[in-house]
Design an enzyme around this catalytic site. Sequence first.
Site, mmCIF file in Angstrom:
data_model
loop_
_atom_site.group_PDB
_atom_site.id
_atom_site.type_symbol
_atom_site.label_atom_id
_atom_site.label_comp_id
_atom_site.label_asym_id
_atom_site.label_seq_id
_atom_site.Cartn_x
_atom_site.Cartn_y
_atom_site.Cartn_z
ATOM 1 N N ARG A 54 7.084 0.743 6.796
ATOM 2 C CA ARG A 54 7.515 1.660 7.853
ATOM 3 C C ARG A 54 8.393 2.742 7.250
ATOM 4 N NH1 ARG A 54 8.621 -3.563 9.928
ATOM 5 N NH2 ARG A 54 7.220 -4.203 11.609
ATOM 6 N N ASP A 56 10.743 6.178 8.279
ATOM 7 C CA ASP A 56 11.377 6.851 9.408
ATOM 8 C C ASP A 56 11.006 8.322 9.467
ATOM 9 O OD1 ASP A 56 12.748 4.518 10.128
ATOM 10 O OD2 ASP A 56 14.401 4.970 8.759
ATOM 11 N N TYR A 114 10.568 2.787 -4.002
ATOM 12 C CA TYR A 114 11.026 4.025 -3.372
ATOM 13 C C TYR A 114 11.785 4.877 -4.389
ATOM 14 C CZ TYR A 114 10.095 2.348 1.397
ATOM 15 O OH TYR A 114 9.493 1.909 2.550
ATOM 16 N N ARG A 210 18.470 3.850 2.154
ATOM 17 C CA ARG A 210 19.369 4.953 2.503
ATOM 18 C C ARG A 210 20.819 4.485 2.615
ATOM 19 N NH1 ARG A 210 16.600 6.984 7.735
ATOM 20 N NH2 ARG A 210 18.465 8.303 7.835
#
Length: 257
Positions: A54, A56, A114, A210
């Site tokens: 997922r 954002d 990531y 994050r």
Amino acid sequence: MRNIKLVLEYDGTNFAGSQLQANGRTVQGELERAIAELTGLSSGAHCRVQLAGRTDSGVHAEGQVANFKTDSNHSTEIFRRGLNALLPVDLVVTIAEEVSKDFHARFSATEREYRYEILNRRSRSPLSRHYVHWVKTPLDVNNMAEAGKVLVGRHDFASFAGAGMGVPDTESEGKPGTVRELRRLEWRSGKGSLIEFWVAANAFLPHMVRNIVGTLLEVGAGKINLREFEEIFAACDRRRAGPTAPPSGLYLVSVKY
């Protein structure tokens, strides 16, 4: 039914996220619309797409993975070319291939990687404002790298969990909670004033990358020392950690199976 695997690249700036939503433009929604049109599904019918991770609103992807089931006879090359002709300019299929019927983009994944990009200079960049996080304060990358070492391994990442903390999650072997296995963490110097944060894990909690970046930036700016960072991590309390870094600098780079 055939099972088709897709590798996707997208600019997340104008998406409300990757997952289908009642209101808002999403990666899944655009992909399902294009598949329905290419395969000639009747009006109102759809082909459900599964995504590996997922992302954002505002988060980008270079190697997002999806899969869907279909009885279409199209070749995988026709799927790639046909979908790209129907998809918007900020979403593209880079690879299409047929996989075993039990392959699932999310549940079959063993690792996600990531990258987070930070522009560390005095002036902001209008050209890259949707693709990096601008930090004006000089950062000590060595201190950020040293603090990050404590995160590698299998730990409870509750201090860096966002919404949904503790919800049972099949991405973490079906076990509830906030324990994840972080396999690699590295800070790299990019071009010019760019700093790159690379991280890979078996799975991630909501906003986990994050939140880690936001806290390590506090270390780099001298607001948190190494001992305090370790204490924040050990506390398993999100309220102790730093702010959530903005989505613009985050990229889903790859997924392993």
